[in-house]
Design a protein around this motif. Sequence first.
Motif, PDB file in Angstrom:
ATOM      1  N   CYS A 121       0.827  -1.206   0.000  1.00 17.70           N
ATOM      2  CA  CYS A 121       0.000   0.000   0.000  1.00 17.70           C
ATOM      3  C   CYS A 121       0.861   1.256   0.000  1.00 17.70           C
ATOM      4  O   CYS A 121       0.592   2.205  -0.753  1.00 17.70           O
ATOM      5  N   GLU A 122       1.887   1.270   0.829  1.00 18.94           N
ATOM      6  CA  GLU A 122       2.767   2.438   0.885  1.00 18.94           C
ATOM      7  C   GLU A 122       3.500   2.641  -0.440  1.00 18.94           C
ATOM      8  O   GLU A 122       3.720   3.778  -0.876  1.00 18.94           O
ATOM      9  N   THR A 123       3.865   1.539  -1.096  1.00 17.08           N
ATOM     10  CA  THR A 123       4.510   1.629  -2.409  1.00 17.08           C
ATOM     11  C   THR A 123       3.598   2.302  -3.424  1.00 17.08           C
ATOM     12  O   THR A 123       4.010   3.222  -4.146  1.00 17.08           O
ATOM     13  N   LEU A 124       2.355   1.858  -3.481  1.00 17.82           N
ATOM     14  CA  LEU A 124       1.413   2.419  -4.444  1.00 17.82           C
ATOM     15  C   LEU A 124       1.103   3.886  -4.141  1.00 17.82           C
ATOM     16  O   LEU A 124       0.918   4.692  -5.058  1.00 17.82           O
ATOM     17  N   LYS A 125       1.076   4.234  -2.878  1.00 19.38           N
ATOM     18  CA  LYS A 125       0.868   5.635  -2.519  1.00 19.38           C
ATOM     19  C   LYS A 125       2.020   6.502  -3.020  1.00 19.38           C
ATOM     20  O   LYS A 125       1.815   7.629  -3.473  1.00 19.38           O
ATOM     21  N   ARG A 126       3.239   5.964  -2.935  1.00 17.25           N
ATOM     22  CA  ARG A 126       4.402   6.721  -3.423  1.00 17.25           C
ATOM     23  C   ARG A 126       4.314   6.971  -4.922  1.00 17.25           C
ATOM     24  O   ARG A 126       4.886   7.937  -5.437  1.00 17.25           O
ATOM     25  N   TYR A 127       3.586   6.104  -5.638  1.00 19.82           N
ATOM     26  CA  TYR A 127       3.424   6.267  -7.081  1.00 19.82           C
ATOM     27  C   TYR A 127       2.172   7.078  -7.426  1.00 19.82           C
ATOM     28  O   TYR A 127       1.790   7.167  -8.590  1.00 19.82           O
ATOM     29  N   GLY A 128       1.531   7.634  -6.420  1.00 18.22           N
ATOM     30  CA  GLY A 128       0.419   8.537  -6.680  1.00 18.22           C
ATOM     31  C   GLY A 128      -0.952   7.916  -6.639  1.00 18.22           C
ATOM     32  O   GLY A 128      -1.942   8.594  -6.970  1.00 18.22           O
ATOM     33  N   CYS A 129      -1.066   6.652  -6.249  1.00 22.23           N
ATOM     34  CA  CYS A 129      -2.381   6.018  -6.164  1.00 22.23           C
ATOM     35  C   CYS A 129      -3.123   6.504  -4.930  1.00 22.23           C
ATOM     36  O   CYS A 129      -2.537   6.652  -3.851  1.00 22.23           O
ATOM     37  N   LYS A 130      -4.406   6.746  -5.090  1.00 20.53           N
ATOM     38  CA  LYS A 130      -5.257   7.182  -3.992  1.00 20.53           C
ATOM     39  C   LYS A 130      -6.279   6.093  -3.677  1.00 20.53           C
ATOM     40  O   LYS A 130      -6.513   5.196  -4.481  1.00 20.53           O
ATOM     41  N   GLU A 131      -6.871   6.164  -2.513  1.00 20.31           N
ATOM     42  CA  GLU A 131      -7.866   5.186  -2.065  1.00 20.31           C
ATOM     43  C   GLU A 131      -7.298   3.772  -2.073  1.00 20.31           C
ATOM     44  O   GLU A 131      -7.952   2.821  -2.488  1.00 20.31           O
ATOM     45  N   VAL A 132      -6.058   3.626  -1.616  1.00 17.45           N
ATOM     46  CA  VAL A 132      -5.428   2.314  -1.545  1.00 17.45           C
ATOM     47  C   VAL A 132      -5.837   1.635  -0.236  1.00 17.45           C
ATOM     48  O   VAL A 132      -5.795   2.261   0.834  1.00 17.45           O
ATOM     49  N   SER A 133      -6.240   0.385  -0.319  1.00 18.38           N
ATOM     50  CA  SER A 133      -6.685  -0.326   0.879  1.00 18.38           C
ATOM     51  C   SER A 133      -6.339  -1.801   0.778  1.00 18.38           C
ATOM     52  O   SER A 133      -5.925  -2.297  -0.271  1.00 18.38           O
ATOM     53  N   ILE A 134      -6.541  -2.505   1.898  1.00 18.96           N
ATOM     54  CA  ILE A 134      -6.257  -3.947   1.981  1.00 18.96           C
ATOM     55  C   ILE A 134      -7.569  -4.695   2.146  1.00 18.96           C
ATOM     56  O   ILE A 134      -8.261  -4.552   3.160  1.00 18.96           O
ATOM     57  N   LYS A 135      -7.938  -5.468   1.146  1.00 21.08           N
ATOM     58  CA  LYS A 135      -9.107  -6.345   1.285  1.00 21.08           C
ATOM     59  C   LYS A 135      -8.644  -7.610   1.999  1.00 21.08           C
ATOM     60  O   LYS A 135      -7.823  -8.353   1.469  1.00 21.08           O
ATOM     61  N   TRP A 136      -9.152  -7.800   3.187  1.00 24.81           N
ATOM     62  CA  TRP A 136      -8.724  -8.915   4.031  1.00 24.81           C
ATOM     63  C   TRP A 136      -8.721 -10.244   3.274  1.00 24.81           C
ATOM     64  O   TRP A 136      -9.630 -10.520   2.521  1.00 24.81           O
ATOM     65  N   PRO A 137      -7.658 -11.050   3.421  1.00 25.51           N
ATOM     66  CA  PRO A 137      -6.496 -10.766   4.270  1.00 25.51           C
ATOM     67  C   PRO A 137      -5.372  -9.980   3.599  1.00 25.51           C
ATOM     68  O   PRO A 137      -4.647  -9.268   4.266  1.00 25.51           O
ATOM     69  N   ASN A 138      -5.201 -10.121   2.250  1.00 21.46           N
ATOM     70  CA  ASN A 138      -4.014  -9.479   1.656  1.00 21.46           C
ATOM     71  C   ASN A 138      -4.162  -9.133   0.177  1.00 21.46           C
ATOM     72  O   ASN A 138      -3.166  -9.056  -0.532  1.00 21.46           O
ATOM     73  N   ASP A 139      -5.382  -8.903  -0.292  1.00 23.77           N
ATOM     74  CA  ASP A 139      -5.552  -8.323  -1.628  1.00 23.77           C
ATOM     75  C   ASP A 139      -5.421  -6.810  -1.503  1.00 23.77           C
ATOM     76  O   ASP A 139      -5.925  -6.212  -0.552  1.00 23.77           O
ATOM     77  N   ILE A 140      -4.763  -6.198  -2.457  1.00 22.14           N
ATOM     78  CA  ILE A 140      -4.593  -4.748  -2.423  1.00 22.14           C
ATOM     79  C   ILE A 140      -5.530  -4.121  -3.445  1.00 22.14           C
ATOM     80  O   ILE A 140      -5.521  -4.488  -4.619  1.00 22.14           O
TER      81      ILE A 140
END
Length: 247
Positions: free
Chosen positions: A93-112
């Motif tokens: 999630c932090e990686t994708l945020k660094r690339y400008g993605c918004k509304e990044v979340s984790i669908k339990w247990p580990n889908d991004i």
Amino acid sequence: MSIINYFVSLQSNMVFQVIHIDETDSTNRWLKDNGKIGMLVVAEYQTAGKGCGTNSWESERGKNLTFSMLIHPENIPANEQFRITEITSVAMCETLKRYGCKEVSIKWPNDIYVGDKKICGMLIENRLQGSTIKDSIIGIGLNVNQCEFLSDAPNPVSLHQLLGHETDREALLKTFLDAFDNAYNSKTTCSTYKEMLYRKGKHCLYEDKTGRFTATLTDVMPDGRLLLVDQERREHIYAFKEVQFIL
């Protein structure tokens, strides 16, 4: 033939030997057969890429980032192995945020997810030795430069579709490893994981063996089980594959 491209040294003194291969059935399986601690294998194409359970993973040759890493997670006991999932999910999630993605979340247990679309899947296999984790194989499939998805997956999305341009996959991998290092050594990763949960605090539709129902995603237990609270304020606790998110 495999080629050792480089070594990556992280701030925590964790070192990865990065190996690129053209094709394999599964990078997780490749590491089981050929790997050692600290090895990371990247495949241009997986003929049988897998997600959790029986899920498969669609990936166009040479377009995405499909890799597995083999680590020995020190100081994480076997009964806390879900921390590996938390660390990896938060790092992506932090990686994708660094690339400008918004509304990044984790669908339990580990889908991004980005919004309501899936951009990344993981398959984490922890091998135990008594009360400790012998090693962990972390397999990741991240949609990067693929522009069209042909499978019947309901909601895939790629970085290219989100950003409108191609992304250097090698630089993206290094960004992820840096984020993984930070999450691995952070004392707040567990709470960050919970804060990033897809649908947390929202009334949404789910389905279990009894049928469909509306509930609020409230928490994830230390062992990785999901806690939902239904409209009658009854708590329901689920292990993986025992409940389905209705999208």
